[in-house]
Design an enzyme around this catalytic site. Sequence first.
Site, PDB file in Angstrom:
ATOM      1  N   ILE A 367      -6.642   5.964  -1.883  1.00 34.43           N
ATOM      2  CA  ILE A 367      -5.711   5.389  -2.848  1.00 34.43           C
ATOM      3  C   ILE A 367      -6.249   4.115  -3.492  1.00 34.43           C
ATOM      4  CG2 ILE A 367      -3.562   6.413  -2.028  1.00 34.43           C
ATOM      5  CD1 ILE A 367      -3.188   4.065  -0.173  1.00 34.43           C
ATOM      6  N   TYR A 368      -7.183   3.452  -2.813  1.00 28.32           N
ATOM      7  CA  TYR A 368      -7.829   2.290  -3.441  1.00 28.32           C
ATOM      8  C   TYR A 368      -8.895   2.781  -4.423  1.00 28.32           C
ATOM      9  CZ  TYR A 368     -10.621  -1.904  -4.096  1.00 28.32           C
ATOM     10  OH  TYR A 368     -11.324  -2.934  -4.648  1.00 28.32           O
ATOM     11  N   GLY A 369      -9.853   3.558  -3.914  1.00 28.34           N
ATOM     12  CA  GLY A 369     -10.837   4.226  -4.766  1.00 28.34           C
ATOM     13  C   GLY A 369     -11.676   3.307  -5.620  1.00 28.34           C
TER      14      GLY A 369
END
Length: 437
Positions: A367-369
């Site tokens: 979700i950070y990516g």
Amino acid sequence: MAKYKDVIDLYDDNGKLLKSNVALEKISPLVNPAVKKIIDDTKRTVAVNLGGMQEALKTGKIGKHQQILGRELNLDIVGNIDAIEAKIKEYVSVEAGDDTVIKRYNGGKLLLVKVPSARIAAAATYDAALTSVAAATTYAVVEQFNVDMFNANTVKAAAYGTYPVTMDMAGGACSMIMSIPQNNESLGYALRNIPANQSVMITHKNAMQGAALTAVFEQAGEFEMGAAIGPFERAQLLLLAYQGLNANNIVYDLVKENGQTGTVGTVVQSLVERAVEDKVIKQGAAAKGGYFKPYETKDPMLWNAYTSAGTLAATMVNCGAGRFAQAVSSTLLYFNDLIEHETGLPGSDFGRTMGVAVGFSFFSHSIYGGGGPGIFNGNHVVTRHAAGVGMPCIVAACALDAGTQMFSPEGTAKIYGETFGQIDEFAHPLQAIAKAV
């Protein structure tokens, strides 16, 4: 007399025996001549992209993202390579006939400049190599083309990039394998602050050679930060030997055995079988009233080396099957989770490799990516915790990747393959280290 009782056989990336009955300390960063040369070259060598510098000046696109219209300079730098190279060598040398070395690649568009050892000896840090080469390149171009004082700063910007507006030479023509000292987040992290993609390109996308080169950087870093003093020295040397240098052909054998139809789970089985066969572990008695028989070991350091070698093999099997680098974080986690459930013994780096994996999967492509595996390094807040055994797996995964990364090795580190990758010790560390024993 040998310092340790451990004796290893060294194999290459094709499973061929290179050197047998090697005393463990002979591969040490403090002892092995090839390892010392890799480290010395890393500190003293700078890649100069003269072709890129010429194009930057022609278009006015100097620095990282800047373009200054009206400040273009149409200089035939590559066409004057003989004179430019001679001037750089003259300015960088301390005295005639010293150990300054310049090599030319790609038709003169790239230079690899190895500054004299006297410059590093007289400096507190390795950035003396980068600054002296950048200054020499600037002055060589200014002098060769009689650039006046109103345009010399444009030439300087093409060589130095955005420095000193930024701490590093972002977008400049000169680059080293290591980052600048200010980017090293703690003591001894300089050799661990090398992005995976650079090792991938230097070793020409060979997974085992890339893992070996990274293991050299990472374990030399462990020595530098004081993690290999006293009994811990043997622990780090075993990790370098078995995971990085394919000692006793364990990594190669595990990949060969499982590469066709295997999974992460079957690599776990193969590793446990190998460890039992080699008498590194043995199965103990079941707990009272239980059916599970945990394994025991009298040599946790050697078991740690085996699990770390197994982690690399599992990475190559899994990421190689999918041709994607992204699975490396989950492989680091679940190979070792399965190992701990299977044996009752700790996984790679006594659990810290699993700790790396959890944060790594979040930072690299969850979700950070914020980036792909290829731009991570051992200095990163996520990957730094495992004692030099996480990064070799990441490099192997990126070498086996078929173009799925947002930041590809070719896109972020191509110049390193065209320059440092032409030096044999860097491109083939498995052979070079074994030969130097």
